[in-house]
Write a protein that holds these residues in place. Structure first.
Motif, short mmCIF file in Angstrom:
data_model
loop_
_atom_site.label_atom_id
_atom_site.label_comp_id
_atom_site.label_asym_id
_atom_site.label_seq_id
_atom_site.Cartn_x
_atom_site.Cartn_y
_atom_site.Cartn_z
N UNK A 49 98.29 55.16 51.64
CA UNK A 49 97.06 54.43 51.33
C UNK A 49 95.87 55.11 51.99
N UNK A 50 96.03 55.51 53.25
CA UNK A 50 94.96 56.23 53.94
C UNK A 50 94.63 57.52 53.19
N UNK A 51 95.65 58.22 52.70
CA UNK A 51 95.44 59.43 51.93
C UNK A 51 94.66 59.14 50.65
N UNK A 52 95.01 58.06 49.98
CA UNK A 52 94.30 57.66 48.76
C UNK A 52 92.84 57.37 49.06
N UNK A 53 92.58 56.64 50.14
CA UNK A 53 91.21 56.31 50.51
C UNK A 53 90.42 57.57 50.87
N UNK A 83 90.97 60.54 49.66
CA UNK A 83 90.72 61.25 48.40
C UNK A 83 89.58 60.62 47.61
N UNK A 84 89.53 59.29 47.60
CA UNK A 84 88.49 58.61 46.82
C UNK A 84 87.17 58.49 47.58
#
Length: 163
Positions: free
Chosen positions: A126-130, A132-133
């Protein structure tokens, strides 16, 4: 998925629909991960199981509903399915027989270490997704919830109708 689908073209009016689709997509992916590692655990069970694991004691259905901001019927449905899966045990409150308490069963306790490892990995993903976005979606959701607590969407719509 195409770059521009109908809901994207609709824009802001499709907010609730797009959030529901995002929710379903995240649940589907989480379910896939649980099953890939051989754990019979459904993503919708997470908040109840996590709360009970953190509290380390039996809790009343009403208390779970209040703590998680879920409806009483929703918590009853979740705890029943978790009990049928062997993860929880339910019993009458010895001090107030009108109340039902639930706690993690011995079978559920056996899953805790592996679930905690998976949840750590989920959190990193989730941290990685945040990253990235470029957006902390949790912070945005919290600000949105606070704004809706101040003035519900239906009231906001009524205000716009008056203008």
């Amino acid at each position: 998925m195409p770059d521009r689908n109908a809901l994207q073209k609709i824009g802001k009016l499709a907010l609730a629909s797009r959030m529901k689709i995002l929710n379903e997509r995240l649940f589907k992916d989480a379910s896939r991960v649980y099953h890939a590692v051989g754990i019979d655990f459904e993503p919708q069970w997470f908040p109840v199981f996590y709360l009970l694991n953190q509290e380390k004691q039996a809790l009343p259905i009403t208390g779970i509903a209040r703590e998680l901001g879920l409806s009483h019927p929703a918590v009853i449905k979740l705890t029943r399915s978790m009990t049928h899966a062997g993860l929880l045990e339910s019993f009458e409150d010895p001090e107030d027989r009108r109340k039902h308490l639930v706690r993690i069963s011995q079978e559920g306790q056996k899953l805790v270490p592996e679930l905690e490892r998976i949840w750590e990995i989920f959190e990193k993903a989730i941290e990685n997704l945040f990253e990235e976005t470029g957006h902390d979606l949790i912070a945005v959701i919290e600000r949105t919830e606070q704004a809706l607590n101040r003035l519900e969407m239906a009231d906001r719509i009524e205000e716009q109708k008056k203008k």
